[in-house]
Design a protein around this motif. Structure first.
Motif, PDB file in Angstrom:
ATOM      1  N   ARG A  77      21.531  13.385 -36.819  1.00  0.00           N
ATOM      2  CA  ARG A  77      20.376  12.703 -37.404  1.00  0.00           C
ATOM      3  C   ARG A  77      20.062  11.477 -36.563  1.00  0.00           C
ATOM      4  NH1 ARG A  77      21.194   8.073 -40.888  1.00  0.00           N
ATOM      5  NH2 ARG A  77      23.463   8.112 -40.997  1.00  0.00           N
TER       6      ARG A  77
ATOM      7  N   ASP B 119      12.073   3.510 -43.416  1.00  0.00           N
ATOM      8  CA  ASP B 119      12.434   3.948 -44.762  1.00  0.00           C
ATOM      9  C   ASP B 119      13.296   5.214 -44.733  1.00  0.00           C
ATOM     10  OD1 ASP B 119      11.105   1.829 -45.830  1.00  0.00           O
ATOM     11  OD2 ASP B 119       9.277   2.951 -46.334  1.00  0.00           O
ATOM     12  N   ARG B 120      13.107   6.007 -43.683  1.00  0.00           N
ATOM     13  CA  ARG B 120      13.923   7.225 -43.533  1.00  0.00           C
ATOM     14  C   ARG B 120      15.229   6.937 -42.815  1.00  0.00           C
ATOM     15  NH1 ARG B 120       9.661  12.028 -41.918  1.00  0.00           N
ATOM     16  NH2 ARG B 120      11.540  13.130 -41.326  1.00  0.00           N
TER      17      ARG B 120
ATOM     18  N   GLY C 103      11.878  11.512 -36.641  1.00  0.00           N
ATOM     19  CA  GLY C 103      12.371  11.256 -37.988  1.00  0.00           C
ATOM     20  C   GLY C 103      13.523  12.165 -38.371  1.00  0.00           C
ATOM     21  N   THR C 104      13.881  13.081 -37.480  1.00  0.00           N
ATOM     22  CA  THR C 104      14.844  14.112 -37.832  1.00  0.00           C
ATOM     23  C   THR C 104      16.128  14.042 -37.010  1.00  0.00           C
ATOM     24  OG1 THR C 104      13.031  15.564 -38.468  1.00  0.00           O
ATOM     25  CG2 THR C 104      15.163  16.609 -38.074  1.00  0.00           C
TER      26      THR C 104
ATOM     27  N   GLU D 196       7.441   3.746 -42.138  1.00  0.00           N
ATOM     28  CA  GLU D 196       7.860   5.025 -42.735  1.00  0.00           C
ATOM     29  C   GLU D 196       9.173   5.514 -42.141  1.00  0.00           C
ATOM     30  OE1 GLU D 196       4.933   8.176 -42.655  1.00  0.00           O
ATOM     31  OE2 GLU D 196       3.324   6.832 -43.303  1.00  0.00           O
TER      32      GLU D 196
END
Ligand code: 5GP
Ligand code: MN
Ligand code: MN
Length: 479
Positions: free
Chosen positions: A472, A428-429, A380-381, A425
């Motif tokens: 990212r 969404d990120r 996610g990062t 999730e």
């Protein structure tokens, strides 16, 4: 058992020598990260490693540290090449697990509307999952070539170009590899897994450069804000695992012959100058070479997938290998110790080499600025690109961290994900993820890892590597 941590400065804690420890322990971390570790036993493991014969200066751990087999993950230990030992547990089961980053001429705008197609195509073209097999079934002769030639073998088969070899650690081939030191079982396991990602923590991620911290070094690395890059993380698959297992078994049996008490069976080791020690190094090099050939092939298919999906030529894409680093390896290297140059066997287990400007091991194109260091965080990062330093050369045998590092076990992460839609999730990120394993996404949730920024902050402030760029994640395929 309790561990005494004496704070030396903002980023360093020492563990004093007690009992059979031959050297002190030295941990790079922060109050926040140490607190987040809870009752993880890796500091005890740092102490255990300090008992091994021939260890030089201190038993080290990086801020991404967590419990591992025998040695902590995030651990670094250097042994006198003449009078020291080598330990398979100090390298890890996934020999030459590592990362490579491919930069491109693309900007995020060029792929924004094609992300879905890209992730599906990558997932389709890059074999992944537990025990996944590739499109190749190597003949015994071919496999021997892979084990001795590494990346060069892949390039000779049309997977990539000579240029790729130049920007791979050790030019994608470790010297001294001897396939005769690899068991038939390991050879068998390696036959059909070349060109596969593997499971769980291994991934292929499309990323976008978000921030540049060091414009000069970023220019040399070919990085700019908005640019698309790909990060590949995988290792030597079943072959490396089997080699580790085989040599642990062989060394455990002979531990009494070492004539030195060792606090944990998982630290099984042999004298570097013994038959078993030399044989392990020769087999380990085979696995390292297999891993390099593996990442080279996956990069080739990544380039092909981008070409087909985006209908762009290789020239338009300009997908260039920035660098390939290993983070599970033992290497014979020379470092200054108390003013003298010393031949050492440096074990990096979940630690990345971080060589300074001017080091002869660096490719000519990076020699002025230092080695590219690739540090992934979580799906996610994204990741950081850093650069190697003189401080690391002087203080940590040219080493820095290798990732964010786990804070939750797989089981804990699965429990924490219960009832959640992780792919949703992540979307969404802003990250499209696909995984082979049914439980993978739950095991790999971002909270299962430390905060990447915290870990990077420690190694940057401690001077073990310096921040160059933050990227990212936008697409991630997991095993
Ligand atoms: P390891 O080699 O210890 O399994 O993993 C290296 C590091 O990769 C982990 O410590 C973690 O911080 C990072 N990592 C694991 N999965 C992902 C992912 O999907 N994407 C990114 N960017 N990093 C990851
Ligand atoms: Mn691995
Ligand atoms: Mn790894």
């Amino acid at each position: 058992i309790s561990v005494t941590l004496n704070k030396l400065d903002a980023c360093r804690w020492s563990i004093p020598r007690t009992g059979g420890m031959r050297v002190p322990g030295l941990i790079y971390s922060s109050e926040t990260l140490l607190r987040a570790m809870g009752n993880d036993e890796s500091p005890q493991q740092v102490m255990n490693v300090a008992h091994l014969p021939g260890i030089v200066k201190y038993s080290l751990a990086m801020p991404d540290m967590h419990w591992g087999y025998g040695f902590p993950i995030g651990g670094v230990a250097a042994f006198d090449a003449k009078s020291g030992v080598i330990s398979p547990g100090g390298v890890g089961y996934d020999i030459n697990c590592g990362c490579r980053m491919i930069t491109s001429r693309l900007n995020f705008e060029d792929i924004r509307d094609r992300l879905k197609d890209l992730v599906v195509a990558l997932f389709h073209n890059i074999p992944s999952g537990v025990g996944s097999t590739g499109v190749l079934k190597l003949s015994p002769k071919e496999e021997r070539q892979v084990l001795t030639q590494g990346s060069r073998w892949a390039v000779s088969q049309g997977y990539g170009s000579e240029e790729d070899i130049e920007t791979t650690e050790d030019h994608g081939a470790m010297a001294g590899a001897d396939p005769d030191k690899v068991s038939p079982r390991a050879i068998e396991r390696g036959r059909d897994q070349l060109g596969t990602l593997g499971s769980g923590n291994h991934f292929l991620e499309v990323e976008v450069v978000e921030e540049i911290f060091d414009p000069e070094v970023a220019a040399v690395f070919g990085l700019s804000v908005g640019q698309v890059a790909v990060l590949i993380h995988t290792g030597s698959r079943g072959l490396g695992y089997q080699i580790c297992d085989d040599y642990l078994a062989r060394m455990v049996k002979k531990m009494s012959e070492l004539g030195v008490p060792i606090p944990d069976r998982q630290l099984a080791c042999s004298w570097l100058e013994s038959q078993a020690g030399r044989d392990y190094l020769a087999a380990m090099a085979c696995a390292a070479n297999y891993a390099w050939a593996n990442r080279q092939m996956l990069m080739h298919w990544t380039r092909e997938t981008f070409e087909k999906t985006l209908r762009k030529s290789p020239r338009e894409l300009g997908m260039k290998l920035l660098y390939d680093v290993c983070h599970n390896i033992a290497k014979l290297e020379t470092f200054p110790v108390d003013g003298n140059m010393m031949e050492l066997c440096v074990h990096r287990k979940g630690a990345t080499r971080s060589f300074p400007p001017g080091h002869p091991a660096l490719p000519v194109c990076y020699r002025k600025v230092g080695q590219p260091v690739l540090i992934p965080g979580d799906m996610g990062t994204g990741s950081y690109v850093m650069v190697g330093t003189e401080k690391a050369y002087q203080e940590t045998f040219g080493s820095t961290c290798h990732g964010a590092g786990r804070v939750m076990s797989r089981a804990q992460a699965t429990r924490a994900s219960s009832g959640r839609q992780i792919a949703r999730e992540m979307a969404d990120r802003g990250v499209l993820v696909m995984a082979s394993g049914k439980g993978t996404l739950k095991e790999e949730i971002p909270e299962a890892y430390k905060k990447l920024d915290d870990v990077i902050d420690v190694v940057h402030r401690a001077g073990l590597s310096r921040k160059v760029a933050r990227l990212r994640a936008v697409c991630c395929i997991k095993g």
